[in-house]
Design a protein around this motif. Structure first.
Motif, mmCIF file in Angstrom:
data_model
loop_
_atom_site.group_PDB
_atom_site.id
_atom_site.type_symbol
_atom_site.label_atom_id
_atom_site.label_comp_id
_atom_site.label_asym_id
_atom_site.label_seq_id
_atom_site.Cartn_x
_atom_site.Cartn_y
_atom_site.Cartn_z
ATOM 1 N N LEU A 144 1.445 -1.487 -0.386
ATOM 2 C CA LEU A 144 0.088 -0.144 -0.080
ATOM 3 C C LEU A 144 1.002 1.559 -0.023
ATOM 4 C CD1 LEU A 144 -2.810 -1.127 2.648
ATOM 5 C CD2 LEU A 144 -3.176 -0.868 0.426
ATOM 6 N N LYS A 145 1.596 1.233 0.585
ATOM 7 C CA LYS A 145 3.074 2.880 0.816
ATOM 8 C C LYS A 145 3.474 2.963 -0.646
ATOM 9 C CE LYS A 145 4.308 2.767 5.857
ATOM 10 N NZ LYS A 145 4.972 2.550 6.359
ATOM 11 N N ARG A 146 3.460 1.562 -0.841
ATOM 12 C CA ARG A 146 4.683 1.781 -2.786
ATOM 13 C C ARG A 146 3.670 2.397 -3.083
ATOM 14 N NH1 ARG A 146 8.475 1.453 0.745
ATOM 15 N NH2 ARG A 146 8.229 3.442 0.240
ATOM 16 N N SER A 147 1.770 1.899 -3.035
ATOM 17 C CA SER A 147 1.017 2.746 -3.990
ATOM 18 C C SER A 147 0.970 4.242 -4.279
ATOM 19 C CB SER A 147 -0.229 1.597 -3.796
ATOM 20 O OG SER A 147 -0.467 2.028 -3.006
ATOM 21 N N ILE A 148 1.651 4.303 -3.130
ATOM 22 C CA ILE A 148 1.603 6.113 -2.975
ATOM 23 C C ILE A 148 2.686 6.527 -4.475
ATOM 24 C CG2 ILE A 148 2.503 8.244 -2.029
ATOM 25 C CD1 ILE A 148 0.950 6.704 1.047
ATOM 26 N N LEU A 149 3.412 6.115 -3.990
ATOM 27 C CA LEU A 149 4.260 6.784 -5.928
ATOM 28 C C LEU A 149 3.723 6.950 -7.162
ATOM 29 C CD1 LEU A 149 7.188 7.012 -6.976
ATOM 30 C CD2 LEU A 149 7.712 4.839 -7.208
ATOM 31 N N VAL A 150 3.288 5.290 -7.002
ATOM 32 C CA VAL A 150 2.105 5.018 -8.614
ATOM 33 C C VAL A 150 0.997 6.694 -8.265
ATOM 34 C CG1 VAL A 150 0.615 3.586 -10.110
ATOM 35 C CG2 VAL A 150 2.884 2.392 -8.414
ATOM 36 N N MET A 151 0.370 6.651 -7.548
ATOM 37 C CA MET A 151 -0.763 7.870 -7.801
ATOM 38 C C MET A 151 -0.008 9.296 -8.239
ATOM 39 S SD MET A 151 -3.089 7.126 -4.732
ATOM 40 C CE MET A 151 -2.283 6.618 -3.505
ATOM 41 N N ALA A 152 0.874 9.055 -7.170
ATOM 42 C CA ALA A 152 1.765 10.154 -7.609
ATOM 43 C C ALA A 152 1.984 10.861 -8.786
ATOM 44 C CB ALA A 152 2.662 10.710 -6.529
ATOM 45 N N LEU A 153 2.687 9.436 -9.423
ATOM 46 C CA LEU A 153 3.134 9.881 -10.444
ATOM 47 C C LEU A 153 1.909 10.062 -11.712
ATOM 48 C CD1 LEU A 153 5.391 8.785 -13.208
ATOM 49 C CD2 LEU A 153 5.492 6.420 -13.077
ATOM 50 N N VAL A 154 0.773 9.142 -11.684
ATOM 51 C CA VAL A 154 -0.271 9.416 -12.679
ATOM 52 C C VAL A 154 -0.901 10.827 -12.291
ATOM 53 C CG1 VAL A 154 -2.230 8.645 -12.940
ATOM 54 C CG2 VAL A 154 -0.890 6.722 -12.316
ATOM 55 N N THR A 155 -0.563 10.814 -11.212
ATOM 56 C CA THR A 155 -1.480 12.325 -11.502
ATOM 57 C C THR A 155 -0.032 13.917 -11.734
ATOM 58 O OG1 THR A 155 -2.076 12.130 -8.917
ATOM 59 C CG2 THR A 155 -2.100 14.217 -9.530
ATOM 60 N N ALA A 156 1.128 13.484 -11.530
ATOM 61 C CA ALA A 156 1.977 14.152 -12.651
ATOM 62 C C ALA A 156 2.282 14.340 -13.426
ATOM 63 C CB ALA A 156 3.408 13.649 -11.419
ATOM 64 N N CYS A 157 1.746 12.940 -14.366
ATOM 65 C CA CYS A 157 1.566 12.945 -15.930
ATOM 66 C C CYS A 157 0.008 13.402 -16.193
ATOM 67 C CB CYS A 157 1.567 11.522 -16.193
ATOM 68 S SG CYS A 157 3.048 10.499 -16.321
ATOM 69 N N VAL A 158 -0.768 13.702 -15.528
ATOM 70 C CA VAL A 158 -1.732 14.173 -15.754
ATOM 71 C C VAL A 158 -2.138 15.925 -15.895
ATOM 72 C CG1 VAL A 158 -4.327 14.473 -15.561
ATOM 73 C CG2 VAL A 158 -3.672 12.430 -15.129
ATOM 74 N N ALA A 159 -1.429 15.703 -15.007
ATOM 75 C CA ALA A 159 -1.006 17.389 -14.785
ATOM 76 C C ALA A 159 0.051 17.834 -15.596
ATOM 77 C CB ALA A 159 -0.217 17.701 -13.541
ATOM 78 N N SER A 160 0.996 17.213 -15.892
ATOM 79 C CA SER A 160 2.188 17.690 -17.475
ATOM 80 C C SER A 160 1.034 17.655 -18.713
ATOM 81 C CB SER A 160 3.537 16.020 -17.199
ATOM 82 O OG SER A 160 3.477 16.992 -16.005
ATOM 83 N N TYR A 161 0.193 16.928 -19.066
ATOM 84 C CA TYR A 161 -0.480 16.697 -19.998
ATOM 85 C C TYR A 161 -1.810 18.453 -20.386
ATOM 86 C CZ TYR A 161 -4.044 15.116 -23.584
ATOM 87 O OH TYR A 161 -4.718 15.178 -24.668
ATOM 88 N N HIS A 162 -2.259 18.635 -18.751
ATOM 89 C CA HIS A 162 -3.070 19.469 -18.987
ATOM 90 C C HIS A 162 -2.058 20.999 -18.760
ATOM 91 C CE1 HIS A 162 -6.486 17.283 -20.324
ATOM 92 N NE2 HIS A 162 -5.780 16.002 -18.315
ATOM 93 N N TYR A 163 -1.356 20.731 -18.913
ATOM 94 C CA TYR A 163 -0.060 22.178 -18.224
ATOM 95 C C TYR A 163 -0.487 23.303 -19.137
ATOM 96 C CZ TYR A 163 3.314 24.739 -17.299
ATOM 97 O OH TYR A 163 4.135 26.159 -17.071
ATOM 98 N N ARG A 164 -0.949 23.725 -20.064
ATOM 99 C CA ARG A 164 -1.336 24.214 -20.856
ATOM 100 C C ARG A 164 -2.658 24.987 -20.702
ATOM 101 N NH1 ARG A 164 -2.403 19.643 -24.182
ATOM 102 N NH2 ARG A 164 -4.403 19.691 -24.683
ATOM 103 N N TYR A 165 -3.340 24.499 -19.884
ATOM 104 C CA TYR A 165 -4.252 25.191 -19.540
ATOM 105 C C TYR A 165 -4.289 26.127 -18.264
ATOM 106 C CZ TYR A 165 -6.565 21.825 -23.107
ATOM 107 O OH TYR A 165 -6.935 21.015 -24.382
#
Length: 247
Positions: free
Chosen positions: A10-31
């Motif tokens: 469960l602790k290691r899953s936090i890295l996955v969540m953070a990485l996915v969120t960072a990728c989503v934020a990067s994709y929508h950065y132009r907005y």
């Protein structure tokens, strides 16, 4: 042989969540790149780095305690990070993350909330938090102590974040865009931040009195992270559909 526990997974899953969120934020950065919210893109990638450091410590300790014959691999890891930083455990990445996150939230809400009364309150909170941080760093031995606990600067920081979040919600109630609040990036960012700290405060303060075991504590932590990162993802995704206010 190392067999990962459910709490470890469960602790290691936090890295996955953070990485996915960072990728989503990067994709929508132009907005939102011209708004104060742009700082969250750098913050999310900073979180990914912090979680990678925690993973690094985890791998090193697994090799050290469960695979003592893996000397060469452990030597390689120590070449990447000097041993003097390994002796103290993973306390310093957590402290660094906490300090950076609180100041980032202060900055964001100071830029977001333009009413002078709000800004005076934020300035006061920054002053109080900085004083508490200096006091905590002066007693750095306490920061290095193991276990789930809140230190002086964390108490001040956590309650400051709740004040900032509720000030934002108060401003929304007074705005003309209240009926569109669910389409605003600041709402989803604030919701995630407030929920995260509201969930964890009682656990950190009363975990000994409640007799919470490691699995229960980790489960609550991960659940709060799920809501935190999901709120961010929803907020960034809303921008694509035409947010009223992306600040």
């Amino acid at each position: 042989m190392f067999e990962p526990s459910l709490a470890y997974i469960l602790k290691r899953s936090i890295l996955v969540m953070a990485l996915v969120t960072a990728c989503v934020a990067s994709y929508h950065y132009r907005y939102y790149k011209m708004t104060p919210a742009r700082i969250f893109l750098y913050f999310l990638w900073f979180i990914v780095v912090i979680e990678l450091i925690h993973l690094f410590y985890s791998i090193y300790n697994i090799l050290r305690y469960y695979y003592p014959e893996s000397f060469e691999l452990r030597k390689f890891l120590l070449d990447l990070v000097p041993e003097k930083y390994m002796k103290g455990g993973a306390w310093w990445p957590s402290v660094l993350y906490t300090i950076v996150s609180f100041y980032l939230y202060f900055y964001y809400y100071y830029k977001l909330l333009r009413k002078q009364a709000y800004r005076w309150i934020i300035q006061g909170l920054i002053f109080i938090y900085t004083g508490a941080l200096v006091y905590s760093l002066y007693n750095i031995e306490q920061l290095m102590s193991p276990g789930a606990q809140l230190h002086t600067y964390m108490y001040v920081g956590v309650f400051s974040m709740l004040i900032l979040g509720f000030m934002y919600f108060h401003s929304v109630l007074q705005s003309y865009n209240i009926i569109y609040f669910y389409r605003e990036l600041p709402f989803w960012l604030s919701f995630g931040i407030v929920f995260y700290y509201l969930t964890l405060i009682p656990i950190f303060i009363f975990h000994k009195q409640l007799g919470i075991d490691a699995l229960t504590f980790t489960s609550i932590l991960v659940f709060s992270c799920v809501v935190y990162y999901s709120s961010f993802i929803i907020g960034f995704s809303m921008l694509k559909k035409g947010s009223i206010n992306s600040e």
